[in-house]
Scaffold this motif. Structure first.
Motif, PDB file in Angstrom:
ATOM      1  N   LEU A 214      83.856  32.837  -0.309  1.00  0.00           N
ATOM      2  CA  LEU A 214      82.789  33.143   0.645  1.00  0.00           C
ATOM      3  C   LEU A 214      81.433  33.281  -0.028  1.00  0.00           C
ATOM      4  O   LEU A 214      80.400  33.188   0.649  1.00  0.00           O
ATOM      5  CB  LEU A 214      83.117  34.429   1.404  1.00  0.00           C
ATOM      6  CG  LEU A 214      84.415  34.421   2.217  1.00  0.00           C
ATOM      7  CD1 LEU A 214      84.539  35.685   3.046  1.00  0.00           C
ATOM      8  CD2 LEU A 214      84.506  33.190   3.117  1.00  0.00           C
ATOM      9  N   ALA A 215      81.421  33.481  -1.329  1.00  0.00           N
ATOM     10  CA  ALA A 215      80.154  33.612  -2.056  1.00  0.00           C
ATOM     11  C   ALA A 215      79.548  32.250  -2.386  1.00  0.00           C
ATOM     12  O   ALA A 215      78.415  32.185  -2.872  1.00  0.00           O
ATOM     13  CB  ALA A 215      80.368  34.412  -3.342  1.00  0.00           C
ATOM     14  N   ARG A 216      80.267  31.178  -2.129  1.00  0.00           N
ATOM     15  CA  ARG A 216      79.753  29.845  -2.463  1.00  0.00           C
ATOM     16  C   ARG A 216      78.608  29.456  -1.534  1.00  0.00           C
ATOM     17  O   ARG A 216      78.499  29.960  -0.405  1.00  0.00           O
ATOM     18  CB  ARG A 216      80.879  28.816  -2.320  1.00  0.00           C
ATOM     19  CG  ARG A 216      81.976  28.973  -3.353  1.00  0.00           C
ATOM     20  CD  ARG A 216      83.010  27.882  -3.186  1.00  0.00           C
ATOM     21  NE  ARG A 216      83.908  27.847  -4.328  1.00  0.00           N
ATOM     22  CZ  ARG A 216      84.530  26.764  -4.737  1.00  0.00           C
ATOM     23  NH1 ARG A 216      84.343  25.623  -4.098  1.00  0.00           N
ATOM     24  NH2 ARG A 216      85.320  26.815  -5.781  1.00  0.00           N
ATOM     25  N   PRO A 217      77.774  28.510  -1.969  1.00  0.00           N
ATOM     26  CA  PRO A 217      76.740  27.974  -1.075  1.00  0.00           C
ATOM     27  C   PRO A 217      77.384  27.349   0.162  1.00  0.00           C
ATOM     28  O   PRO A 217      78.505  26.820   0.093  1.00  0.00           O
ATOM     29  CB  PRO A 217      76.038  26.913  -1.940  1.00  0.00           C
ATOM     30  CG  PRO A 217      76.345  27.305  -3.354  1.00  0.00           C
ATOM     31  CD  PRO A 217      77.697  27.940  -3.327  1.00  0.00           C
ATOM     32  N   LEU A 343      83.066  29.114   8.605  1.00  0.00           N
ATOM     33  CA  LEU A 343      83.068  27.732   8.105  1.00  0.00           C
ATOM     34  C   LEU A 343      84.365  27.416   7.354  1.00  0.00           C
ATOM     35  O   LEU A 343      84.943  26.330   7.506  1.00  0.00           O
ATOM     36  CB  LEU A 343      81.869  27.510   7.187  1.00  0.00           C
ATOM     37  CG  LEU A 343      80.491  27.462   7.868  1.00  0.00           C
ATOM     38  CD1 LEU A 343      79.391  27.398   6.819  1.00  0.00           C
ATOM     39  CD2 LEU A 343      80.396  26.266   8.811  1.00  0.00           C
ATOM     40  N   VAL A 344      84.828  28.354   6.538  1.00  0.00           N
ATOM     41  CA  VAL A 344      86.065  28.123   5.790  1.00  0.00           C
ATOM     42  C   VAL A 344      87.252  28.012   6.743  1.00  0.00           C
ATOM     43  O   VAL A 344      88.107  27.123   6.605  1.00  0.00           O
ATOM     44  CB  VAL A 344      86.301  29.244   4.761  1.00  0.00           C
ATOM     45  CG1 VAL A 344      87.644  29.047   4.052  1.00  0.00           C
ATOM     46  CG2 VAL A 344      85.171  29.288   3.745  1.00  0.00           C
ATOM     47  N   LEU A 345      87.317  28.903   7.717  1.00  0.00           N
ATOM     48  CA  LEU A 345      88.429  28.876   8.675  1.00  0.00           C
ATOM     49  C   LEU A 345      88.414  27.585   9.498  1.00  0.00           C
ATOM     50  O   LEU A 345      89.476  27.040   9.833  1.00  0.00           O
ATOM     51  CB  LEU A 345      88.372  30.097   9.587  1.00  0.00           C
ATOM     52  CG  LEU A 345      88.609  31.445   8.905  1.00  0.00           C
ATOM     53  CD1 LEU A 345      88.448  32.580   9.906  1.00  0.00           C
ATOM     54  CD2 LEU A 345      89.997  31.506   8.266  1.00  0.00           C
ATOM     55  N   GLU A 346      87.226  27.106   9.828  1.00  0.00           N
ATOM     56  CA  GLU A 346      87.132  25.828  10.540  1.00  0.00           C
ATOM     57  C   GLU A 346      87.779  24.722   9.713  1.00  0.00           C
ATOM     58  O   GLU A 346      88.522  23.883  10.233  1.00  0.00           O
ATOM     59  CB  GLU A 346      85.675  25.491  10.832  1.00  0.00           C
ATOM     60  CG  GLU A 346      85.484  24.164  11.550  1.00  0.00           C
ATOM     61  CD  GLU A 346      84.024  23.805  11.747  1.00  0.00           C
ATOM     62  OE1 GLU A 346      83.730  23.070  12.706  1.00  0.00           O
ATOM     63  OE2 GLU A 346      83.181  24.249  10.943  1.00  0.00           O
TER      64      GLU A 346
END
Length: 424
Positions: A214-217, A343-346
């Motif tokens: 989650l810390a990524r751009p 965004l990751v879950l998508e």
């Protein structure tokens, strides 16, 4: 998107063009109510237009609308927009009685209606205007709303209007080889992680992986990676870890760890070493085998002014999981973390299966936290189609259908700002 220094409303077309940007889609058969604080917009509420039984006596419906809008404690006025093609009818099916009931209730609540409009597919008009000069039949073209200066400015600043939640299309197909590789790796990770559900070290490794992700751009959050995607999907299959990821994104890893301790999910006798994917260095992923997995988890912008528009439980200081999941604690969530998690879950949901149900449920919770009940219901419904009986999705969908507001969405200082500094 960078928040605008000021968005000036020059006419009703600007207000009406702002609504789809605020909701994310162009509403239909909907009542949209917006609070006013002097000349400044406050909260935006969308509800389905009621049926004829309610139109005969709209008192209860009007009180419900007031109850939601009263969350904006500084509101001193209201704007109403009825998105329907029936705004030109008289008699049965007409919404004049609904408007009368709303105006009476909102006036008594100290939020008098300043203006109201009907918006159809092709035409719009002032709801109370009967003059042929200002409101000629069949109305003014909706294209005036789409061509408004404010709509142009919103698009220029990066805002977009998508399809309605019920018309949302699933993400495009995932390449077959990548999908097969991830699902194969996920099965391996899941078997290994299932043995470590009660391990503190594994819990820490899971949260560490998610926190780093989650810390990524933002532009890196949906890049495919076989081992990483498989590991993250496998962690969502463990309910305690899934909930901890949601809590961590909103309130931080300390709150997630404290809640896990409170629920007693750990067993000090669980001594298997923690596992996580190897750090990524840009090299292509290989599918792990059981033997080679290494040991090692909408308010308006504050400066949106209508100037120019002519109108007549806790533990040791940490929030408990329940308080966080209901949006009561912390006072303001980590919206950047929740936006990144969405965004990751998508990305993870595109591969289907039980892990997709968990990912879609997480997206439904985030949409509910944002105050977007329609999107929340759509994601949760999709989760239940993917995995019938998925319990968390059922519970959250019941909250949404009851009209329960997330605590953060009900407070302006805590609410998600689509147009805030961290909004994409």
């Amino acid at each position: 998107m960078t928040p605008p220094e000021r968005l000036t409303v020059r006419g009703p077309e600007d207000i009406l063009s702002f609504i789809p940007h605020s909701l994310g889609y162009w509403p239909a058969q909907s009542l949209v109510a917006m609070t006013l604080q002097g000349k400044r917009l406050g909260a935006t509420l969308r509800l389905d237009l009621p049926g004829r039984d309610v139109l005969a006596d709209p008192t209860v419906f009007a009180r419900t609308v007031c109850g939601y809008l009263e969350a904006d404690e500084n509101a001193d006025g209201t704007l109403l927009a009825l998105f329907t093609n029936n705004g030109w009818l008289a008699g049965p099916g007409c919404y004049d009685t609904l408007l009368d009931g709303l105006e009476l209730a909102l006036d008594e609540a100290g939020m008098p209606v300043r203006d109201a409009w009907y918006v159809g597919d092709q035409y719009w008009r002032d709801a109370r205007c009967i003059g042929p000069d200002c409101c000629p039949l069949p109305g003014r073209p909706v294209q005036e709303i789409r061509d408004s200066l404010l709509n142009t400015e919103m698009v220029f600043r990066g805002s977009s209007v998508g399809p309605a939640p019920e018309q949302r299309q699933p993400a495009g197909p995932v390449p077959g080889l990548h999908r097969a590789a991830v699902l194969e790796a996920e099965a391996v990770w899941s078997a290994q992680l299932d043995l470590r559900r009660q391990s503190r070290a594994q819990f820490a490794a899971v949260l560490g992986q998610w926190e780093a992700m989650l810390a990524r751009p933002a532009e890196h959050l949906q890049r495919p990676s076989v081992q990483r995607d498989a590991f993250l999907r496998a962690t969502l299959l463990v309910p305690a870890w899934r909930d901890a990821v949601l809590v961590m994104a909103a309130a931080g890893s300390a709150a997630a760890a404290a809640g896990a301790e409170e629920f007693g999910i750990f067993n000090d006798d669980a001594r298997l070493g923690a596992m996580a994917p190897a750090a990524e260095h840009g090299a292509p992923d290989e599918v792990p085998s059981a033997a080679d997995v290494p040991d090692a988890l909408s308010f308006a912008p504050a400066d949106f002014c209508t100037e120019g528009l002519l109108m007549s439980g806790h533990q040791a200081g940490n929030p408990a999981y329940g308080d966080i999941l209901m949006g009561h604690d912390p006072a303001v969530p980590q919206w950047r973390g929740l936006d990144a998690l969405d965004l990751v879950l998508e990305h993870l949901a595109q591969l289907g299966g039980p892990s997709a149900a968990a990912a879609l449920t997480g997206r439904g919770w985030i949409a509910w936290c944002r105050g977007r009940g329609s999107y929340s219901a759509a994601y949760l419904g999709e989760a239940l189609e993917t995995e019938p009986g998925y319990r968390l999705a059922e519970l959250l969908l019941e909250l949404v259908r009851r009209g329960t507001l997330c605590g953060w969405a009900a407070r302006k200082e805590a609410a998600w700002q689509k147009f805030g500094p961290d909004a994409a």
